[in-house]
Design a protein around this motif. Structure first.
Motif, PDB file in Angstrom:
ATOM      1  N   MET A   1      -0.440  -4.730  -7.090  1.00  9.30           N
ATOM      2  CA  MET A   1      -0.233  -6.234  -7.461  1.00  9.30           C
ATOM      3  C   MET A   1      -1.267  -7.089  -7.055  1.00  9.30           C
ATOM      4  O   MET A   1      -1.601  -7.703  -7.592  1.00  9.30           O
ATOM      5  N   LEU A   2      -1.721  -6.561  -5.783  1.00  8.76           N
ATOM      6  CA  LEU A   2      -3.013  -7.391  -5.142  1.00  8.76           C
ATOM      7  C   LEU A   2      -4.207  -6.680  -5.473  1.00  8.76           C
ATOM      8  O   LEU A   2      -5.365  -7.159  -5.434  1.00  8.76           O
ATOM      9  N   PHE A   3      -3.989  -5.318  -5.466  1.00 11.66           N
ATOM     10  CA  PHE A   3      -5.347  -4.406  -5.672  1.00 11.66           C
ATOM     11  C   PHE A   3      -5.363  -3.545  -6.771  1.00 11.66           C
ATOM     12  O   PHE A   3      -6.397  -2.744  -6.710  1.00 11.66           O
ATOM     13  N   GLY A   4      -4.354  -3.566  -7.542  1.00 12.25           N
ATOM     14  CA  GLY A   4      -4.362  -2.597  -8.560  1.00 12.25           C
ATOM     15  C   GLY A   4      -3.682  -1.530  -8.389  1.00 12.25           C
ATOM     16  O   GLY A   4      -3.799  -0.332  -9.031  1.00 12.25           O
ATOM     17  N   VAL A   5      -3.288  -1.101  -7.197  1.00 10.38           N
ATOM     18  CA  VAL A   5      -2.431   0.000  -6.599  1.00 10.38           C
ATOM     19  C   VAL A   5      -1.058  -0.223  -6.291  1.00 10.38           C
ATOM     20  O   VAL A   5      -0.809  -0.981  -5.596  1.00 10.38           O
ATOM     21  N   PRO A   6      -0.274   0.648  -6.581  1.00 10.92           N
ATOM     22  CA  PRO A   6       1.271   0.562  -6.168  1.00 10.92           C
ATOM     23  C   PRO A   6       1.471   0.503  -4.622  1.00 10.92           C
ATOM     24  O   PRO A   6       0.757   1.215  -4.174  1.00 10.92           O
TER      25      PRO A   6
ATOM     26  N   ASN B   1      10.519   2.351  -0.102  1.00 16.31           N
ATOM     27  CA  ASN B   1       9.697   2.508   0.985  1.00 16.31           C
ATOM     28  C   ASN B   1       8.183   2.028   0.662  1.00 16.31           C
ATOM     29  O   ASN B   1       7.409   2.905   0.367  1.00 16.31           O
ATOM     30  N   LEU B   2       7.762   0.729   0.973  1.00  7.87           N
ATOM     31  CA  LEU B   2       6.597   0.368   0.768  1.00  7.87           C
ATOM     32  C   LEU B   2       5.709   0.678   1.863  1.00  7.87           C
ATOM     33  O   LEU B   2       6.046   0.523   3.001  1.00  7.87           O
ATOM     34  N   LYS B   3       4.415   0.772   1.510  1.00  7.07           N
ATOM     35  CA  LYS B   3       3.420   1.108   2.413  1.00  7.07           C
ATOM     36  C   LYS B   3       2.242   0.230   2.145  1.00  7.07           C
ATOM     37  O   LYS B   3       1.975   0.176   0.846  1.00  7.07           O
ATOM     38  N   PHE B   4       1.286  -0.322   3.031  1.00  3.18           N
ATOM     39  CA  PHE B   4       0.177  -1.104   2.888  1.00  3.18           C
ATOM     40  C   PHE B   4      -0.541  -0.517   3.727  1.00  3.18           C
ATOM     41  O   PHE B   4      -1.018  -0.854   4.680  1.00  3.18           O
ATOM     42  N   PRO B   5      -1.313   0.769   3.163  1.00  2.00           N
ATOM     43  CA  PRO B   5      -2.449   1.214   4.121  1.00  2.00           C
ATOM     44  C   PRO B   5      -3.549   0.337   4.386  1.00  2.00           C
ATOM     45  O   PRO B   5      -3.988  -0.444   3.685  1.00  2.00           O
ATOM     46  N   THR B   6      -4.099   0.160   5.751  1.00  2.00           N
ATOM     47  CA  THR B   6      -4.951  -0.773   6.328  1.00  2.00           C
ATOM     48  C   THR B   6      -6.345  -0.497   5.468  1.00  2.00           C
ATOM     49  O   THR B   6      -7.009  -1.777   4.959  1.00  2.00           O
ATOM     50  N   ARG B   7      -6.635   0.570   4.971  1.00  2.00           N
ATOM     51  CA  ARG B   7      -7.940   0.860   4.186  1.00  2.00           C
ATOM     52  C   ARG B   7      -8.036   0.157   3.010  1.00  2.00           C
ATOM     53  O   ARG B   7      -9.006  -0.412   2.472  1.00  2.00           O
TER      54      ARG B   7
ATOM     55  N   PHE C   1      -5.439  -2.568   2.165  1.00  2.00           N
ATOM     56  CA  PHE C   1      -4.691  -3.931   2.112  1.00  2.00           C
ATOM     57  C   PHE C   1      -5.147  -4.708   3.506  1.00  2.00           C
ATOM     58  O   PHE C   1      -4.656  -5.544   3.580  1.00  2.00           O
ATOM     59  N   ARG C   2      -6.472  -4.127   3.921  1.00  2.00           N
ATOM     60  CA  ARG C   2      -6.709  -5.047   4.983  1.00  2.00           C
ATOM     61  C   ARG C   2      -6.943  -6.350   4.828  1.00  2.00           C
ATOM     62  O   ARG C   2      -6.714  -7.299   5.648  1.00  2.00           O
ATOM     63  N   SER C   3      -7.676  -6.730   3.714  1.00  2.00           N
ATOM     64  CA  SER C   3      -7.579  -8.172   3.408  1.00  2.00           C
ATOM     65  C   SER C   3      -6.443  -9.115   3.053  1.00  2.00           C
ATOM     66  O   SER C   3      -6.467 -10.322   2.603  1.00  2.00           O
ATOM     67  N   VAL C   4      -5.345  -8.245   3.085  1.00  2.00           N
ATOM     68  CA  VAL C   4      -4.137  -9.082   2.585  1.00  2.00           C
ATOM     69  C   VAL C   4      -3.568  -9.521   3.593  1.00  2.00           C
ATOM     70  O   VAL C   4      -3.198  -8.838   4.628  1.00  2.00           O
ATOM     71  N   SER C   5      -3.144 -10.881   3.526  1.00  2.00           N
ATOM     72  CA  SER C   5      -2.448 -11.638   4.748  1.00  2.00           C
ATOM     73  C   SER C   5      -1.053 -10.781   4.676  1.00  2.00           C
ATOM     74  O   SER C   5      -0.335 -10.419   3.801  1.00  2.00           O
ATOM     75  N   SER C   6      -0.479 -11.046   6.248  1.00  2.00           N
ATOM     76  CA  SER C   6       0.755 -10.664   6.165  1.00  2.00           C
ATOM     77  C   SER C   6       2.030 -11.392   5.747  1.00  2.00           C
ATOM     78  O   SER C   6       2.780 -10.627   5.223  1.00  2.00           O
ATOM     79  N   GLU C   7       1.485 -12.661   5.230  1.00  2.00           N
ATOM     80  CA  GLU C   7       2.481 -13.530   4.544  1.00  2.00           C
ATOM     81  C   GLU C   7       2.611 -13.065   3.184  1.00  2.00           C
ATOM     82  O   GLU C   7       3.525 -12.728   2.544  1.00  2.00           O
ATOM     83  N   ALA C   8       1.346 -12.524   2.791  1.00  2.00           N
ATOM     84  CA  ALA C   8       1.482 -11.653   1.109  1.00  2.00           C
ATOM     85  C   ALA C   8       2.289 -10.408   1.234  1.00  2.00           C
ATOM     86  O   ALA C   8       3.298 -10.206   0.272  1.00  2.00           O
ATOM     87  N   LYS C   9       1.928  -9.499   2.275  1.00  2.00           N
ATOM     88  CA  LYS C   9       2.815  -8.226   1.960  1.00  2.00           C
ATOM     89  C   LYS C   9       4.210  -8.665   2.420  1.00  2.00           C
ATOM     90  O   LYS C   9       4.912  -8.177   1.741  1.00  2.00           O
ATOM     91  N   ASP C  10       4.710  -9.729   3.256  1.00  2.60           N
ATOM     92  CA  ASP C  10       5.916 -10.042   3.409  1.00  2.60           C
ATOM     93  C   ASP C  10       6.629 -10.504   2.148  1.00  2.60           C
ATOM     94  O   ASP C  10       7.849 -10.242   1.880  1.00  2.60           O
ATOM     95  N   LEU C  11       5.988 -11.382   1.192  1.00  5.67           N
ATOM     96  CA  LEU C  11       6.610 -11.624   0.047  1.00  5.67           C
ATOM     97  C   LEU C  11       6.833 -10.552  -0.954  1.00  5.67           C
ATOM     98  O   LEU C  11       7.923 -10.648  -1.493  1.00  5.67           O
ATOM     99  N   LEU C  12       5.902  -9.622  -0.934  1.00 10.77           N
ATOM    100  CA  LEU C  12       5.948  -8.421  -1.736  1.00 10.77           C
ATOM    101  C   LEU C  12       7.404  -7.626  -1.280  1.00 10.77           C
ATOM    102  O   LEU C  12       8.067  -7.056  -2.085  1.00 10.77           O
ATOM    103  N   ARG C  13       7.491  -7.486  -0.226  1.00  7.19           N
ATOM    104  CA  ARG C  13       8.679  -6.874   0.430  1.00  7.19           C
ATOM    105  C   ARG C  13       9.795  -7.576  -0.029  1.00  7.19           C
ATOM    106  O   ARG C  13      10.880  -6.931  -0.418  1.00  7.19           O
TER     107      ARG C  13
END
Length: 66
Positions: A1-6, A24-30, A32-44
């Protein structure tokens, strides 16, 4: 959704499918490094497996200040 990868990963298509079923969502640092924690929380909250806890479109818009 944010970087073109699920946000679901597995070494095989079957493992990826099982990750989707488990929610089981995963946001690998390499990636999703520039994605804010708020954006990741919203996706969850948007992809929550438990329908009673999953955000509605109205809740998503409200969380974004609209």
């Amino acid at each position: 959704m944010l970087f073109g990868v699920p946000p679901f990963y597995g070494d095989t298509p079957t493992e990826t499918f099982e990750a989707v079923l488990r929610g089981n969502l995963k946001f690998p640092t390499r990636i999703f490094r520039s994605v804010s924690s708020e954006a990741k929380d919203l996706l969850r909250k948007m992809i929550c497996k438990d329908v009673s806890r999953r955000f509605s479109a109205e809740q998503v818009l409200a969380s974004m200040g609209h």
